[in-house]
Design an enzyme around this catalytic site. Sequence first.
Site, PDB file in Angstrom:
ATOM      1  N   SER A   1       0.856  -1.192   0.000  1.00  0.00           N
ATOM      2  CA  SER A   1       0.000   0.000   0.000  1.00  0.00           C
ATOM      3  C   SER A   1       0.889   1.238   0.000  1.00  0.00           C
ATOM      4  O   SER A   1       2.015   1.204   0.521  1.00  0.00           O
ATOM      5  CB  SER A   1      -0.857   0.006   1.271  1.00  0.00           C
ATOM      6  OG  SER A   1      -1.405   1.278   1.496  1.00  0.00           O
TER       7      SER A   1
ATOM      8  N   TYR B   1      -2.152  -0.529  10.193  1.00  0.00           N
ATOM      9  CA  TYR B   1      -2.292  -0.933   8.781  1.00  0.00           C
ATOM     10  C   TYR B   1      -1.000  -0.633   8.020  1.00  0.00           C
ATOM     11  O   TYR B   1      -0.460  -1.490   7.308  1.00  0.00           O
ATOM     12  CB  TYR B   1      -3.481  -0.197   8.160  1.00  0.00           C
ATOM     13  CG  TYR B   1      -3.688  -0.468   6.687  1.00  0.00           C
ATOM     14  CD1 TYR B   1      -4.344  -1.626   6.267  1.00  0.00           C
ATOM     15  CD2 TYR B   1      -3.219   0.416   5.714  1.00  0.00           C
ATOM     16  CE1 TYR B   1      -4.531  -1.885   4.910  1.00  0.00           C
ATOM     17  CE2 TYR B   1      -3.400   0.160   4.362  1.00  0.00           C
ATOM     18  CZ  TYR B   1      -4.051  -0.985   3.967  1.00  0.00           C
ATOM     19  OH  TYR B   1      -4.232  -1.236   2.623  1.00  0.00           O
TER      20      TYR B   1
HETATM   21  N1  NAP Z   1      -8.381  -0.155  -2.371  1.00  0.00           N
HETATM   22  C1  NAP Z   1      -7.337   0.583  -2.041  1.00  0.00           C
HETATM   23  O1  NAP Z   1      -7.366   1.808  -2.149  1.00  0.00           O
HETATM   24  C2  NAP Z   1      -6.093  -0.090  -1.533  1.00  0.00           C
HETATM   25  C3  NAP Z   1      -4.960   0.717  -1.355  1.00  0.00           C
HETATM   26  C4  NAP Z   1      -3.792   0.119  -0.899  1.00  0.00           C
HETATM   27  C5  NAP Z   1      -3.744  -1.251  -0.667  1.00  0.00           C
HETATM   28  N2  NAP Z   1      -4.874  -2.000  -0.830  1.00  0.00           N
HETATM   29  C6  NAP Z   1      -4.774  -3.423  -0.549  1.00  0.00           C
HETATM   30  O2  NAP Z   1      -5.401  -4.144  -1.589  1.00  0.00           O
HETATM   31  C7  NAP Z   1      -5.858  -5.407  -1.096  1.00  0.00           C
HETATM   32  C8  NAP Z   1      -7.289  -5.614  -1.521  1.00  0.00           C
HETATM   33  O3  NAP Z   1      -8.109  -4.657  -0.844  1.00  0.00           O
HETATM   34  P1  NAP Z   1      -9.440  -4.042  -1.477  1.00  0.00           P
HETATM   35  O4  NAP Z   1      -9.244  -2.595  -1.560  1.00  0.00           O
HETATM   36  O5  NAP Z   1      -9.835  -4.800  -2.664  1.00  0.00           O
HETATM   37  O6  NAP Z   1     -10.464  -4.284  -0.281  1.00  0.00           O
HETATM   38  P2  NAP Z   1     -11.797  -5.151  -0.172  1.00  0.00           P
HETATM   39  O7  NAP Z   1     -12.722  -4.856  -1.288  1.00  0.00           O
HETATM   40  O8  NAP Z   1     -12.257  -4.959   1.222  1.00  0.00           O
HETATM   41  O9  NAP Z   1     -11.262  -6.650  -0.382  1.00  0.00           O
HETATM   42  C9  NAP Z   1     -10.509  -7.307   0.618  1.00  0.00           C
HETATM   43  C10 NAP Z   1     -10.431  -8.763   0.233  1.00  0.00           C
HETATM   44  O10 NAP Z   1      -9.633  -9.424   1.212  1.00  0.00           O
HETATM   45  C11 NAP Z   1     -10.322 -10.575   1.654  1.00  0.00           C
HETATM   46  N3  NAP Z   1     -10.015 -10.887   3.047  1.00  0.00           N
HETATM   47  C12 NAP Z   1     -10.033 -10.071   4.129  1.00  0.00           C
HETATM   48  N4  NAP Z   1      -9.768 -10.781   5.236  1.00  0.00           N
HETATM   49  C13 NAP Z   1      -9.574 -12.063   4.839  1.00  0.00           C
HETATM   50  C14 NAP Z   1      -9.288 -13.283   5.508  1.00  0.00           C
HETATM   51  N5  NAP Z   1      -9.139 -13.332   6.846  1.00  0.00           N
HETATM   52  N6  NAP Z   1      -9.163 -14.403   4.781  1.00  0.00           N
HETATM   53  C15 NAP Z   1      -9.311 -14.378   3.437  1.00  0.00           C
HETATM   54  N7  NAP Z   1      -9.596 -13.276   2.735  1.00  0.00           N
HETATM   55  C16 NAP Z   1      -9.722 -12.133   3.448  1.00  0.00           C
HETATM   56  C17 NAP Z   1     -11.805 -10.268   1.478  1.00  0.00           C
HETATM   57  O11 NAP Z   1     -12.510 -11.498   1.261  1.00  0.00           O
HETATM   58  P3  NAP Z   1     -13.542 -12.186   2.292  1.00  0.00           P
HETATM   59  O12 NAP Z   1     -14.044 -11.115   3.218  1.00  0.00           O
HETATM   60  O13 NAP Z   1     -14.591 -12.766   1.410  1.00  0.00           O
HETATM   61  O14 NAP Z   1     -12.719 -13.233   2.966  1.00  0.00           O
HETATM   62  C18 NAP Z   1     -11.785  -9.446   0.197  1.00  0.00           C
HETATM   63  O15 NAP Z   1     -11.872 -10.282  -0.932  1.00  0.00           O
HETATM   64  C19 NAP Z   1      -5.646  -5.343   0.425  1.00  0.00           C
HETATM   65  O16 NAP Z   1      -4.466  -6.024   0.767  1.00  0.00           O
HETATM   66  C20 NAP Z   1      -5.501  -3.860   0.707  1.00  0.00           C
HETATM   67  O17 NAP Z   1      -4.765  -3.616   1.882  1.00  0.00           O
HETATM   68  C21 NAP Z   1      -6.039  -1.445  -1.254  1.00  0.00           C
END
Ligand code: NAP
Length: 267
Positions: A154, A168
């Site tokens: 991130s 985080y």
């Molecule tokens: N969106 C952004 O702006 C952003 C920026 C920087 C980094 N990121 C990173 O990108 C990645 C994806 O995030 P996102 O933005 O797509 O968020 P999101 O829509 O909330 O998706 C998070 C995903 O992680 C899974 N997850 C969470 N806890 C889990 C667990 N204990 N076991 C298995 N799966 C788990 C969730 O699936 P289930 O709940 O179905 O298990 C979901 O598919 C993350 O690592 C986040 O830190 C995102």
Amino acid sequence: MAPIGPTAACERLPAMTTILITGASSGLGAEMARQFAARGNDLALCARRTERLDELKAEILAAHPERRVEVRALDVTDDDQVFEVFRAFRADFDTLDRIVVNAGLGKGAPLGTGHFDANRQTAMTNFVAALAQTEAAMEIFRDQRAGHLVMVSSMSAMRGMPKSLTTYAATKVGAAYLAEGLRNELYGKPLGKTVKVTVLYPGYIASEMNDQVKDKASFMASTEKGVASMVSAIEKEVADACVPALPWAPLSVVMKHAPLAVLKRLM
Ligand SMILES: NC(=O)c1ccc[n+]([C@@H]2O[C@H](COP(=O)([O-])OP(=O)(O)OC[C@H]3O[C@@H](n4cnc5c(N)ncnc54)[C@H](OP(=O)(O)O)[C@@H]3O)[C@@H](O)[C@H]2O)c1
């Protein structure tokens, strides 16, 4: 690195690979699955919400009936399950070419304010579980003597972050350094020619995780555009990339080096 659009994505079809994505039930993981399928890749998708994975599989196969998509339930904080599920996917496909450590949690609260549980849950999901996924992935890649590990860190990893982002951001530095350490180990070794490591530093990209983020308009990329930038960087197998590159690559320099007094005025 210029973000590519959906049309460009369809025009350039690289050789087919099999890609495992964790956290594929929503947000960046689900969109990576859509875009990788459109570019001719088979998919191993996992998360806890399997009904979402089943819907995504049906959607992808309707658009690309020639693709193979396997789905499995996985809670990445269950160490044993991580190894079982990764091995089972490998048995399905014989080879896993690329593994994207993407599952993550954005829960958190200022340290010392009575919310250790939330911060601990974030630490266990984003760092300890990333370690388990990296171990399971590298076991497979060492055995295959080939593979591409992608760590989703991130932009918050660029600097210690305040308040609800403190834990985080620390987990995302840890995850990035796991991957960086592996790249260091592989550098100059025969295995390093066939096992590659990429760290992605996404800025704000629309997803469930940042639904609540205020001031979305300023830097928030759409899910499609943000993920197109991620997919492009992954396919180039770059060592690391801020995604989308603008504004995040230049901002990363400011975030890393600006004195706190300046940084606090910016973010
Ligand atoms: N969106 C952004 O702006 C952003 C920026 C920087 C980094 N990121 C990173 O990108 C990645 C994806 O995030 P996102 O933005 O797509 O968020 P999101 O829509 O909330 O998706 C998070 C995903 O992680 C899974 N997850 C969470 N806890 C889990 C667990 N204990 N076991 C298995 N799966 C788990 C969730 O699936 P289930 O709940 O179905 O298990 C979901 O598919 C993350 O690592 C986040 O830190 C995102």
